[in-house]
Design a protein around this motif. Structure first.
Motif, PDB file in Angstrom:
ATOM      1  N   VAL A 102       0.846  -1.188   0.000  1.00  0.00           N
ATOM      2  CA  VAL A 102       0.000   0.000   0.000  1.00  0.00           C
ATOM      3  C   VAL A 102       0.882   1.238   0.000  1.00  0.00           C
ATOM      4  O   VAL A 102       1.792   1.368   0.829  1.00  0.00           O
ATOM      5  CB  VAL A 102      -0.935   0.003   1.224  1.00  0.00           C
ATOM      6  CG1 VAL A 102      -1.775   1.268   1.246  1.00  0.00           C
ATOM      7  CG2 VAL A 102      -1.837  -1.230   1.196  1.00  0.00           C
ATOM      8  N   ASN A 103       0.619   2.142  -0.918  1.00  0.00           N
ATOM      9  CA  ASN A 103       1.379   3.376  -0.999  1.00  0.00           C
ATOM     10  C   ASN A 103       1.140   4.218   0.252  1.00  0.00           C
ATOM     11  O   ASN A 103       0.005   4.545   0.584  1.00  0.00           O
ATOM     12  CB  ASN A 103       0.971   4.156  -2.256  1.00  0.00           C
ATOM     13  CG  ASN A 103       1.877   5.318  -2.551  1.00  0.00           C
ATOM     14  OD1 ASN A 103       2.033   6.235  -1.744  1.00  0.00           O
ATOM     15  ND2 ASN A 103       2.475   5.297  -3.730  1.00  0.00           N
ATOM     16  N   ASP A 276       6.464  -0.617  14.302  1.00  0.00           N
ATOM     17  CA  ASP A 276       6.531  -2.067  14.123  1.00  0.00           C
ATOM     18  C   ASP A 276       6.735  -2.459  12.671  1.00  0.00           C
ATOM     19  O   ASP A 276       6.749  -3.652  12.348  1.00  0.00           O
ATOM     20  CB  ASP A 276       5.243  -2.725  14.637  1.00  0.00           C
ATOM     21  CG  ASP A 276       5.100  -2.582  16.147  1.00  0.00           C
ATOM     22  OD1 ASP A 276       6.131  -2.617  16.837  1.00  0.00           O
ATOM     23  OD2 ASP A 276       3.960  -2.433  16.615  1.00  0.00           O
ATOM     24  N   THR A 277       6.862  -1.485  11.805  1.00  0.00           N
ATOM     25  CA  THR A 277       7.074  -1.742  10.382  1.00  0.00           C
ATOM     26  C   THR A 277       8.353  -1.066   9.917  1.00  0.00           C
ATOM     27  O   THR A 277       8.881  -0.174  10.590  1.00  0.00           O
ATOM     28  CB  THR A 277       5.899  -1.200   9.541  1.00  0.00           C
ATOM     29  OG1 THR A 277       5.751   0.204   9.806  1.00  0.00           O
ATOM     30  CG2 THR A 277       4.609  -1.929   9.874  1.00  0.00           C
ATOM     31  N   VAL A 282      10.054   1.041  -3.125  1.00  0.00           N
ATOM     32  CA  VAL A 282       9.762   0.225  -4.300  1.00  0.00           C
ATOM     33  C   VAL A 282       9.835   1.111  -5.536  1.00  0.00           C
ATOM     34  O   VAL A 282       9.365   2.261  -5.522  1.00  0.00           O
ATOM     35  CB  VAL A 282       8.358  -0.418  -4.186  1.00  0.00           C
ATOM     36  CG1 VAL A 282       8.023  -1.212  -5.444  1.00  0.00           C
ATOM     37  CG2 VAL A 282       8.281  -1.303  -2.947  1.00  0.00           C
ATOM     38  N   ASN A 283      10.429   0.599  -6.578  1.00  0.00           N
ATOM     39  CA  ASN A 283      10.399   1.271  -7.882  1.00  0.00           C
ATOM     40  C   ASN A 283       9.840   0.304  -8.913  1.00  0.00           C
ATOM     41  O   ASN A 283      10.187  -0.888  -8.907  1.00  0.00           O
ATOM     42  CB  ASN A 283      11.805   1.697  -8.314  1.00  0.00           C
ATOM     43  CG  ASN A 283      12.321   2.898  -7.548  1.00  0.00           C
ATOM     44  OD1 ASN A 283      11.842   4.008  -7.734  1.00  0.00           O
ATOM     45  ND2 ASN A 283      13.299   2.679  -6.681  1.00  0.00           N
ATOM     46  N   TRP A 388       7.422   4.084  -5.133  1.00  0.00           N
ATOM     47  CA  TRP A 388       6.254   3.610  -4.402  1.00  0.00           C
ATOM     48  C   TRP A 388       6.655   3.342  -2.955  1.00  0.00           C
ATOM     49  O   TRP A 388       7.179   2.274  -2.637  1.00  0.00           O
ATOM     50  CB  TRP A 388       5.724   2.333  -5.058  1.00  0.00           C
ATOM     51  CG  TRP A 388       4.362   1.905  -4.617  1.00  0.00           C
ATOM     52  CD1 TRP A 388       4.048   1.169  -3.519  1.00  0.00           C
ATOM     53  CD2 TRP A 388       3.122   2.196  -5.268  1.00  0.00           C
ATOM     54  NE1 TRP A 388       2.695   0.976  -3.439  1.00  0.00           N
ATOM     55  CE2 TRP A 388       2.102   1.598  -4.510  1.00  0.00           C
ATOM     56  CE3 TRP A 388       2.781   2.900  -6.422  1.00  0.00           C
ATOM     57  CZ2 TRP A 388       0.760   1.672  -4.867  1.00  0.00           C
ATOM     58  CZ3 TRP A 388       1.451   2.976  -6.785  1.00  0.00           C
ATOM     59  CH2 TRP A 388       0.457   2.369  -6.017  1.00  0.00           C
ATOM     60  N   PRO A 389       6.461   4.291  -2.054  1.00  0.00           N
ATOM     61  CA  PRO A 389       6.804   4.043  -0.655  1.00  0.00           C
ATOM     62  C   PRO A 389       5.780   3.140   0.013  1.00  0.00           C
ATOM     63  O   PRO A 389       4.570   3.357  -0.106  1.00  0.00           O
ATOM     64  CB  PRO A 389       6.786   5.448  -0.042  1.00  0.00           C
ATOM     65  CG  PRO A 389       5.796   6.207  -0.886  1.00  0.00           C
ATOM     66  CD  PRO A 389       5.891   5.635  -2.272  1.00  0.00           C
ATOM     67  N   ALA A 390       6.248   2.110   0.681  1.00  0.00           N
ATOM     68  CA  ALA A 390       5.354   1.160   1.337  1.00  0.00           C
ATOM     69  C   ALA A 390       5.972   0.764   2.673  1.00  0.00           C
ATOM     70  O   ALA A 390       7.009   1.286   3.081  1.00  0.00           O
ATOM     71  CB  ALA A 390       5.128  -0.058   0.443  1.00  0.00           C
ATOM     72  N   ALA A 391       5.329  -0.158   3.362  1.00  0.00           N
ATOM     73  CA  ALA A 391       5.827  -0.636   4.648  1.00  0.00           C
ATOM     74  C   ALA A 391       5.558  -2.127   4.752  1.00  0.00           C
ATOM     75  O   ALA A 391       4.567  -2.638   4.215  1.00  0.00           O
ATOM     76  CB  ALA A 391       5.164   0.109   5.804  1.00  0.00           C
ATOM     77  N   VAL A 392       6.469  -2.817   5.446  1.00  0.00           N
ATOM     78  CA  VAL A 392       6.296  -4.245   5.717  1.00  0.00           C
ATOM     79  C   VAL A 392       6.560  -4.472   7.199  1.00  0.00           C
ATOM     80  O   VAL A 392       7.260  -3.684   7.851  1.00  0.00           O
ATOM     81  CB  VAL A 392       7.261  -5.108   4.880  1.00  0.00           C
ATOM     82  CG1 VAL A 392       6.980  -4.950   3.397  1.00  0.00           C
ATOM     83  CG2 VAL A 392       8.715  -4.782   5.197  1.00  0.00           C
TER      84      VAL A 392
END
Length: 547
Positions: A102-103, A276-277, A282-283, A388-392
């Motif tokens: 998710v962006n 916690d993430t 992401v490109n 695309w900045p996201a988190a895991v």
């Protein structure tokens, strides 16, 4: 930095958000996936660093830290030097099933194949590498501040619960990560900076409690002042709660003190537990783009721009492209008699965005506005990437430290960190007071006559920090420069969401302009694709300033 005076650790930050995409392109062409210029600089100083016990820590490994480490070892052998080189891996998540990405800025879900996907690691693996005896530590994607936080952990033995000390080192890392931007480079009041042409790089004298002094080597140009450090602290930030993998640093608790010439003490930084993430950069490939730039001269600039645009899209319909961006930029000639008209088209079809477009622009030359000439010849489209900045979840990422082919350390499963109550409450973004008496009265002058500014890119967003030098000026700035006022002064921001954050300790406001840069630097069609000039544009605006 090595020859100018004593230092313990030489750091180098090679990785902007755009860099990972560039390195991916290099790798696809058979070139190294790391920053080759790092090797050039290492060759110049490695012998001296080994003699003096100076550690080298850099994220120049990019997409191939192991390859970069091997290249450093090979270089050392060629120089007849014995250097222990460690590298950090685990950040590269490409090819893994990461679920829905998710962006973080837009809330959209990624539906394209990632070209790169790298988690932002913290300083712990760097500390482990130094503890294992490494002379040179090469990493992939770590936070910029980790290059300072890691050595701090190594030297002072900070553990995950030492949140204030860790947060202080994050702030120190943020100050020195962009080199001369902390010593007078890109400084709003640059005419006050001595010998800027020979600007010295910043040094962070980091202490066990996380406080630091920012300084530079004697005899170098530039200066270290509360102003130059403030400017860098405001660079490319969002909320005062500055998230990181090692700690969340509260930028609204920072205190700056001019301790002496070219010495600024940074203290008071409070830390909170990290999230916690982990953030993931992401490109992915976005399609193809082409830009043609026309020059408009003389009278009737806006009418000429309208005619130029109509003429182009009479030959290639605007609706044929996925995106069209038109930007008219006055160049400040007398009476506005010179401007650039940039027309950018973006499309999934390379042919449509290529010669079919650029040739159509040239074809208007003899049937368009008077004085027609362009700055770009007709050419093919080029591929562009989307950031695309996201988190895991932290548990999905496991850092490793290697010495050659030997695994030195593998990060244990993430343990929960105590989350003490926030010492200083933090409110959300605000628009600022409206209708306050007196803020609209005064002598009309450029805002920059009293305020400094620094701006930059954060993915598709732009940040714009504005600061003043006295408490009295800050009281006026806080009341005057509301979100609505900023949007009126900078029309490009008027239709966008803008957040305003107060940083009273720094006598500053920080604005985050959402979506100004579209899908990130590589995909932004703006002339200033990184929003570097946004602050100076604001400073040039005429506003009523109290006497």
């Amino acid at each position: 930095m090595v020859e100018g005076g004593p230092i313990d650790v030489l750091t180098g930050d090679w990785l902007a958000e755009l860099t990972m995409l560039i390195l991916a392109g290099n790798r696809l062409k058979g070139r190294p996936g790391y920053a080759r210029t790092f090797l050039t600089q290492v060759e110049q100083v490695l012998g001296t660093c080994l003699d003096r016990g100076i550690k080298i820590v850099s994220n120049a490994g990019g997409l191939d830290p192991a390859g970069c480490a091997r290249a450093v070892s090979k270089l050392a052998g060629r120089l007849g030097l014995s250097a222990r080189v460690a590298h950090v891996t685990g950040d590269d998540l490409a090819g893994r099933d990461l679920g829905d990405l998710v962006n973080l800025d837009t809330g959209e879900r990624l539906d394209a194949a990632p070209l790169t996907a790298n988690a932002y690691l913290g300083g712990r693996p760097i500390a482990v590498a130094l503890e294992s005896g490494a002379d040179v530590v090469v990493t992939g994607r770590v936070t910029d501040a980790a290059l300072v936080t890691g050595p701090g952990m190594w030297r002072y033995g900070w553990r995950p619960g030492d949140l204030d000390a860790l947060a202080g080192s994050v702030v120190a890392g943020h100050v020195i990560e962009c080199g001369c931007q902390a010593t007078g480079g890109n400084y709003a009041f640059f005419t006050e900076v001595p010998d800027l042409a020979h600007c010295g790089f910043p040094i962070a004298e980091l202490h066990a409690d996380g406080t630091c002094v920012i300084t530079k080597h004697p005899g170098t140009g530039g200066e270290v002042s509360v102003g130059t450090v403030t400017a860098q602290l405001l660079y490319e930030i969002g909320s005062p709660r500055y998230l990181g993998p090692d700690a969340t640093a509260r930028f609204d608790t920072i205190r700056l003190t001019q301790e002496g010439p070219d010495r600024v003490r940074v203290s008071g930084v409070r830390g909170e537990a990290p999230p916690d993430t982990l953030k993931v950069a992401v490109n992915h490939l976005g399609g193809y783009r082409n830009t043609m730039t026309l020059v408009l001269t003389g009278l009737d600039i806006e009418a000429k721009a309208r005619l130029a645009e109509e003429s182009v899209f009479a030959r290639v319909p605007r609706e044929a492209f996925d995106q069209v961006h038109v930007e008219l930029t006055p160049l400040g000639a007398p009476e506005g008699s010179l401007a650039l008209l940039r027309i950018t088209v973006m499309d999934a079809d390379r042919n449509r965005a290529g010669r079919a477009f650029s040739s159509a622009v040239v074809e208007t030359g003899l049937a368009g506005y008077p004085g027609f000439y362009g700055l770009t010849p007709p050419g093919d489209a080029s591929a562009y990437g989307v950031y695309w900045p996201a988190a895991v979840p932290r548990r999905a990422v496991q850092a490793e430290v290697w010495s050659g082919d030997d695994l030195v350390w593998r990060e244990p499963p993430a343990l929960p960190v105590d989350r003490p109550a926030t010492a200083v409450p933090l409110g959300g973004p605000d628009h600022g007071p409206s209708g306050e008496a007196g803020v609209d009265r005064g002598v009309v002058a450029p805002l920059g006559s009293v305020a400094g500014a620094r701006s930059g890119d954060k993915g598709g967003n732009a940040n714009l920090g504005v600061w003043v030098r006295t408490a009295e000026e800050y009281a006026w700035l806080e009341a005057f420069l509301t979100v609505e006022r900023l949007q009126a002064l900078l029309p490009a921001t008027a239709a966008l969401r803008v957040d305003r954050h107060r940083l009273p300790n720094l006598l500053a406001l920080n604005f985050v302009v959402h979506g100004l840069l579209g899908r990130g630097v590589a995909a932004s069609p703006r002339l200033d694709a990184q929003a570097k000039s946004l602050g100076e544009e604001l400073r040039a605006c005429l506003v009523p300033i109290p006497l």
